[in-house]
Design a protein around this motif. Structure first.
Motif, PDB file in Angstrom:
ATOM      1  N   VAL A   1       0.819  -1.209   0.000  1.00  0.00           N
ATOM      2  CA  VAL A   1       0.000   0.000   0.000  1.00  0.00           C
ATOM      3  C   VAL A   1       0.856   1.264   0.000  1.00  0.00           C
ATOM      4  O   VAL A   1       1.874   1.353   0.706  1.00  0.00           O
ATOM      5  CB  VAL A   1      -0.940  -0.004   1.228  1.00  0.00           C
ATOM      6  N   ASN A   2       0.407   2.226  -0.779  1.00  0.00           N
ATOM      7  CA  ASN A   2       1.065   3.531  -0.846  1.00  0.00           C
ATOM      8  C   ASN A   2       1.088   4.211   0.520  1.00  0.00           C
ATOM      9  O   ASN A   2       0.087   4.244   1.233  1.00  0.00           O
ATOM     10  CB  ASN A   2       0.301   4.422  -1.838  1.00  0.00           C
ATOM     11  N   THR A   3       2.240   4.770   0.883  1.00  0.00           N
ATOM     12  CA  THR A   3       2.367   5.537   2.122  1.00  0.00           C
ATOM     13  C   THR A   3       2.771   6.985   1.852  1.00  0.00           C
ATOM     14  O   THR A   3       3.072   7.722   2.793  1.00  0.00           O
ATOM     15  CB  THR A   3       3.396   4.883   3.066  1.00  0.00           C
ATOM     16  N   GLY A   4       2.771   7.392   0.600  1.00  0.00           N
ATOM     17  CA  GLY A   4       3.178   8.755   0.277  1.00  0.00           C
ATOM     18  C   GLY A   4       2.212   9.812   0.770  1.00  0.00           C
ATOM     19  O   GLY A   4       2.589  10.984   0.926  1.00  0.00           O
ATOM     20  N   ASP A   5       0.956   9.424   1.032  1.00  0.00           N
ATOM     21  CA  ASP A   5      -0.031  10.368   1.555  1.00  0.00           C
ATOM     22  C   ASP A   5       0.085  10.542   3.069  1.00  0.00           C
ATOM     23  O   ASP A   5      -0.603  11.389   3.649  1.00  0.00           O
ATOM     24  CB  ASP A   5      -1.449   9.884   1.238  1.00  0.00           C
ATOM     25  N   ASP A   6       0.910   9.715   3.717  1.00  0.00           N
ATOM     26  CA  ASP A   6       1.026   9.749   5.179  1.00  0.00           C
ATOM     27  C   ASP A   6       1.599  11.089   5.648  1.00  0.00           C
ATOM     28  O   ASP A   6       2.332  11.767   4.907  1.00  0.00           O
ATOM     29  CB  ASP A   6       1.923   8.625   5.672  1.00  0.00           C
ATOM     30  N   MET A   7       1.284  11.417   6.891  1.00  0.00           N
ATOM     31  CA  MET A   7       1.762  12.700   7.421  1.00  0.00           C
ATOM     32  C   MET A   7       1.588  12.723   8.926  1.00  0.00           C
ATOM     33  O   MET A   7       0.873  11.906   9.521  1.00  0.00           O
ATOM     34  CB  MET A   7       0.969  13.847   6.807  1.00  0.00           C
ATOM     35  N   TRP A   8       2.232  13.698   9.559  1.00  0.00           N
ATOM     36  CA  TRP A   8       2.000  14.033  10.965  1.00  0.00           C
ATOM     37  C   TRP A   8       1.007  15.184  11.014  1.00  0.00           C
ATOM     38  O   TRP A   8       1.176  16.187  10.330  1.00  0.00           O
ATOM     39  CB  TRP A   8       3.293  14.427  11.655  1.00  0.00           C
ATOM     40  N   LEU A   9      -0.019  15.039  11.802  1.00  0.00           N
ATOM     41  CA  LEU A   9      -1.026  16.080  11.953  1.00  0.00           C
ATOM     42  C   LEU A   9      -1.527  16.065  13.390  1.00  0.00           C
ATOM     43  O   LEU A   9      -1.956  15.018  13.895  1.00  0.00           O
ATOM     44  CB  LEU A   9      -2.188  15.850  10.980  1.00  0.00           C
ATOM     45  N   ALA A  10      -1.452  17.211  14.052  1.00  0.00           N
ATOM     46  CA  ALA A  10      -1.870  17.331  15.451  1.00  0.00           C
ATOM     47  C   ALA A  10      -1.174  16.285  16.328  1.00  0.00           C
ATOM     48  O   ALA A  10      -1.762  15.747  17.269  1.00  0.00           O
ATOM     49  CB  ALA A  10      -3.388  17.203  15.571  1.00  0.00           C
ATOM     50  N   GLY A  11       0.090  16.004  15.992  1.00  0.00           N
ATOM     51  CA  GLY A  11       0.876  15.072  16.782  1.00  0.00           C
ATOM     52  C   GLY A  11       0.599  13.609  16.495  1.00  0.00           C
ATOM     53  O   GLY A  11       1.154  12.729  17.163  1.00  0.00           O
ATOM     54  N   LEU A  12      -0.244  13.321  15.498  1.00  0.00           N
ATOM     55  CA  LEU A  12      -0.624  11.942  15.173  1.00  0.00           C
ATOM     56  C   LEU A  12      -0.109  11.559  13.795  1.00  0.00           C
ATOM     57  O   LEU A  12      -0.049  12.389  12.880  1.00  0.00           O
ATOM     58  CB  LEU A  12      -2.143  11.790  15.210  1.00  0.00           C
ATOM     59  N   ARG A  13       0.246  10.279  13.652  1.00  0.00           N
ATOM     60  CA  ARG A  13       0.683   9.781  12.349  1.00  0.00           C
ATOM     61  C   ARG A  13      -0.534   9.270  11.595  1.00  0.00           C
ATOM     62  O   ARG A  13      -1.193   8.309  12.001  1.00  0.00           O
ATOM     63  CB  ARG A  13       1.711   8.650  12.514  1.00  0.00           C
ATOM     64  N   ILE A  14      -0.842   9.941  10.483  1.00  0.00           N
ATOM     65  CA  ILE A  14      -2.012   9.628   9.665  1.00  0.00           C
ATOM     66  C   ILE A  14      -1.552   8.812   8.455  1.00  0.00           C
ATOM     67  O   ILE A  14      -0.576   9.172   7.790  1.00  0.00           O
ATOM     68  CB  ILE A  14      -2.713  10.919   9.182  1.00  0.00           C
ATOM     69  N   ALA A  15      -2.257   7.737   8.158  1.00  0.00           N
ATOM     70  CA  ALA A  15      -1.922   6.883   7.011  1.00  0.00           C
ATOM     71  C   ALA A  15      -3.198   6.665   6.196  1.00  0.00           C
ATOM     72  O   ALA A  15      -3.865   5.626   6.327  1.00  0.00           O
ATOM     73  CB  ALA A  15      -1.326   5.561   7.473  1.00  0.00           C
TER      74      ALA A  15
END
Length: 328
Positions: free
Chosen positions: A35-49
């Motif tokens: 699965v692609n993880t390029g959209d992942d990010m840190w937001l409000a201290g959380l790791r979003i996938a």
């Protein structure tokens, strides 16, 4: 049968549901989704996938089918509170149930676990497989590789360009930050190498499939696997089925056309990735040219309207893979 699927989010989730259903009542099967993880990010201290979660929720049957992302039956109390504090992105709303997943992932990562193990623990909550088919979700990499978009006004995270701007600002280039030093997550190369069939889902060829292939070692694994590699067009009659892949394709000089995307991937007989390619019936005229290029091509309805249509597409892909030598 061992089937490995390279996939992005919404299109990938619908396709994977079709793969599971197509294999449910046959011989015992193992489905691995890279699965692609390029959209992942840190937001409000959380790791979003986003893509991992979209696929997990869809396979678990807990997704919001109307929106196409997030959990069914969501409430937004936490996001409303965060907005009141000026925290996060007000245009990137996360539901309370969805936030539970992100908090769990972040806790696992803070405990020192890699993303692949965090994903295994998260998906263990739900039975993703069905019947004779088991499913494992693997992030393309455990490393933080995030897709950024270069525009005339500067560089921004892909999710901001995609969700807030709706891809309205022309993309000049896509940059995968950290990709050079990244490595495939454990099990990814083996899943490609040991598969009986490798399928490229009808996901965005630039920022979903393209980002996966950009992780060092993955493109080579797809190019050299003994398994047939079959792709499914996410473009019908010159228009994207879902999303704004046309804005991504134009940035890399590829036409919004099913045959053009197939040639972008290229035939394995000439150093590319594809043995076979599925196009919609409206693009059937392109089959002869692709065949001449060394990509075996079949035309059939490609709109995934329901489970039955998704299963038909998957069966056609598996049939193309099994129909004699597909290696040019």
């Amino acid at each position: 049968m061992r089937v490995t699927v390279l996939a992005g989010g919404v299109g990938g989730s619908r396709f994977l549901k079709g793969v599971r259903a197509a294999l449910r009542d046959g011989e015992p099967s193992e489905i691995t989704a890279v699965v692609n993880t390029g959209d992942d990010m840190w937001l409000a201290g959380l790791r979003i996938a986003p893509d991992l979660d979209t696929i997990a929720y869809a396979l678990a049957g807990v997704n919001d089918e109307e929106r196409g992302w997030g959990r069914a039956g969501e409430t937004m109390r936490v996001s409303e509170e965060l907005a009141a504090f000026g925290v996060g992105w007000p245009w990137f709303t996360l539901g309370d149930l969805d936030l539970g997943t992100h908090i769990a992932r972040t806790a696992f990562l803070h405990d020192g676990l890699p993303l692949s193990e965090a994903t295994r623990r998260i998906t263990a909550r739900w039975p993703l497989g069905a019947g004779a088919a088991s499913i494992e979700l693997l992030p393309a990499t455990d490393d933080e590789v995030e897709t950024h978009v270069v525009t005339d006004d500067g560089e921004l995270h892909f999710e901001e360009w995609w969700t807030r701007l709706r891809a309205a600002a022309p993309a000049r280039a896509f940059v995968q930050t950290g990709v050079e030093a990244s490595r495939p997550a454990p099990g990814v190369l083996e899943a490609i190498r040991d598969a009986d069939v490798v399928l490229l889902a009808p996901s965005n060829p630039v920022v979903s499939i393209g980002t996966i292939l950009g992780i060092p070692g993955i493109r080579d694994a797809v190019a050299t696997t003994p398994a047939p590699v079959i792709g499914v067009a996410g473009i019908i009659g010159g228009a994207v089925v879902r999303g704004m892949a046309d804005a991504c394709l134009s940035a890399i000089g590829v036409a919004t056309d099913a045959a053009a995307v197939a040639r972008h991937y290229g035939p394995r007989s000439a150093g590319g990735l594809l043995d076979g390619w599925l196009v919609d019936e409206v693009d059937a005229a392109s089959a002869a040219g692709l065949e001449a290029d060394g990509i075996r091509t079949r035309a059939l309805p490609l709109r995934m309207r329901d489970d039955a249509s998704s299963v038909a597409i998957v069966r056609a892909a598996l049939g193309l893979a099994a129909s004699g030598s597909t290696r040019g």
